[in-house]
Design an enzyme around this catalytic site. Structure first.
Site, PDB file in Angstrom:
ATOM      1  CG  HIS A  75      -2.059  -0.916   1.138  1.00 29.91           C
ATOM      2  ND1 HIS A  75      -3.133  -0.874   1.989  1.00 29.91           N
ATOM      3  CD2 HIS A  75      -2.314  -1.933   0.273  1.00 29.91           C
ATOM      4  CE1 HIS A  75      -3.995  -1.824   1.651  1.00 29.91           C
ATOM      5  NE2 HIS A  75      -3.515  -2.486   0.630  1.00 29.91           N
ATOM      6  CE1 TYR A 204      -5.083   3.271  11.922  1.00 31.04           C
ATOM      7  CE2 TYR A 204      -4.461   3.595   9.629  1.00 31.04           C
ATOM      8  CZ  TYR A 204      -4.270   2.978  10.851  1.00 31.04           C
ATOM      9  OH  TYR A 204      -3.253   2.061  11.000  1.00 31.04           O
ATOM     10  N   PRO A 296      -2.835  -0.143  19.371  1.00 27.32           N
ATOM     11  CG  PRO A 296      -4.720  -1.447  18.943  1.00 27.32           C
ATOM     12  CD  PRO A 296      -3.985  -0.775  20.044  1.00 27.32           C
ATOM     13  CE  LYS A 300       4.931   2.891  13.382  1.00 23.80           C
ATOM     14  NZ  LYS A 300       4.871   2.427  11.997  1.00 23.80           N
ATOM     15  CE1 TYR A 387      -0.306   3.372  10.074  1.00 21.74           C
ATOM     16  CE2 TYR A 387       0.130   3.000   7.734  1.00 21.74           C
ATOM     17  CZ  TYR A 387      -0.580   2.714   8.889  1.00 21.74           C
ATOM     18  OH  TYR A 387      -1.573   1.769   8.856  1.00 21.74           O
TER      19      TYR A 387
END
Ligand code: RFL
Ligand code: PHB
Length: 393
Positions: A75, A204, A296, A300, A387
């Protein structure tokens, strides 16, 4: 009692313990892995799904990346939704072309177990470690109870890779460590569903009802999460209620629906942060969830665990090949710097995306932070780098 001698006794066959074993085996360093659960259980335990760029490279360099390269979904961006408005963060564009790979943790575990068993390297399932002792000597011991009765393993080093509820961190005298802890006022209700993902990238979402996350595992399997109150019971969530709430929280005007399907797996996980310092006591070295937990939201936990054992393997190779213990002596401090960075990132993501149910001042601040995170190029760049590759920074 049966006796085994080895160089490194590894407690726990999660991603951390298994990768450490693989990295040592590749260098011919004798090790055993001892796991409380069955093979079937660890291979089916559904958890993390996002692998950072550098961690994917680590798995490749450990000769454990072949199936991930074939089946993992790469992604290049992620979507953030705020009260029904969608924003895309172009991760790869902002992070020097690097990307994440979406590949289930249990697939990483399956790949590492298969490599180990195919090579005939010792891996004891259904073997509960009940004692870790003599940590301040050159011959620390680990005792477990398994099919063959009670077994005593004497090593030169013990690697505690047995998660947060394991026996390793509890084997350290309380006065010798500090435990930093924070509990968030949310849990995540996660489901794995037989439904084609209605999205190409992770979403998200911050909605006034709470957090939601749309993730996936394959073109036919979706993985979704809902932020819920910490005392929420799974029994109070029918399939219909779960799908309705996910739909409400994830809907935008252009995409009002998500794909529903049979729920294959479900669970509720409390959100908390823990750091144990130092990550060493005598000959015992902690790695992964045994030493730290992150909420979460930043994806990570598994990445940190795998990055810890990259460091530990390097240090053990220097010890056993060159008789040089400097990296081992620096292990805890080296890891903790990265661990605190991950705690900061995960806390920030958590606070930004989970609305408070009782503090509207907090909600005002969160909205402002979220607005900046999706509109400022500097803020998006920082988010993308953290990220995509925090553990290599
Ligand atoms: P694990 O995977 O917990 O493995 C520890 C192993 O030790 C065994 N064990 C023992 N064995 C022998 N004797 C004993 N006395 C033992 N006590 C315990 C256990 O049975 C187990 O097999 O720890 P490890 O290897 O450190 O790996 C850590 C990761 O599992 C964890 O950080 C992640 O799953 C966290 N996490 C995520 N991490 C990510 O990087 N990306 C994500 O997208 C992500 N999403 C998540 C997550 C964790 C979640 N849950 C359920 C906690 C999503 C969720 C919902
Ligand atoms: C997952 O796919 O399970 C997942 C993805 C992103 C997260 C947490 C979990 O932040």
């Amino acid at each position: 009692m049966n006796e085994i001698r080895t160089r490194v006794a590894i407690v726990g066959a999660g991603p951390a313990g298994l990768l450490l074993g693989q990295l040592l085996t590749l260098r011919g360093i004798d090790n055993v892995v001892i796991e409380r659960r069955s093979r079937d259980y660890v291979e089916k335990r559904v958890r993390a799904g996002v692998i950072e760029h550098g961690v994917a490279q680590l798995l490749e360099s450990a000769e454990a990346g072949a199936r991930m390269l074939r089946e993992g979904l790469v992604h290049h961006g992620v979507e953030i939704r705020s009260d029904g408005v969608s924003h895309r963060i172009p991760l790869s564009e902002l992070a020097d072309g690097r990307a994440i790979t979406v590949y289930g943790q249990q697939e990483v575990v399956k790949d590492l177990v298969a490599l180990r068993l195919d090579a005939g390297v010792p891996l004891y399932f259904d073997s509960d470690v009940t004692l870790i002792d003599d940590l301040n000597t050159d011959a620390p011991v680990v005792e477990f109870e398994g099919d063959q009765g009670r077994v005593r393993v004497t090593g030169e080093v013990v690697a505690g890779c047995d998660g947060s509820f394991g026996v390793s961190n509890r084997s350290i005298p309380r006065a010798e460590l500090r435990r930093y802890e924070r509990t968030f006022p949310f849990s995540w209700l996660g489901i794995l569903a037989q439904a084609p993902p209605a999205t190409d990238e992770l979403i998200y979402a911050r909605h006034e009802n709470g957090f939601a996350l749309y993730s996936l595992r394959s073109p036919t399997v979706s993985r979704l999460y809902l932020g819920v109150a910490p005392d929420e019971k799974l029994d109070d969530w029918s399939d219909e209620r779960i799908w309705d709430e996910l739909t409400v929280r994830l809907a935008t005007e252009e995409n009002p629906q998500i794909n529903v399907g049979p729920i294959l797996e479900r669970g509720i996980t409390a959100m908390r942060s823990i750091v144990i310092a130092p990550m060493r006591y005598g000959r015992l070295f902690l790695a992964g969830d045994a030493a730290h937990i992150v909420p979460p939201t930043g994806a990570k936990g598994m990445n940190l665990a795998l990055a810890d054992v990259r460091e530990l393997a390097r240090a053990l190779i220097a010890k056993f090949e060159d008789h040089d213990e400097r990296l081992l002596d620096a292990y805890s401090a080296t890891c903790l710097e990265r661990v605190w960075r991950a705690e900061e990132f995960s806390t920030n993501m958590t606070q930004m995306l989970h609305p408070s149910y009782d503090d509207d001042f907090e909600n005002g601040i969160q909205r402002a932070r979220l607005h900046q995170a999706v509109t400022s190029r500097e803020a998006m760049t920082l988010l993308s780098r953290n990220y995509v590759d925090l553990n290599s920074l």
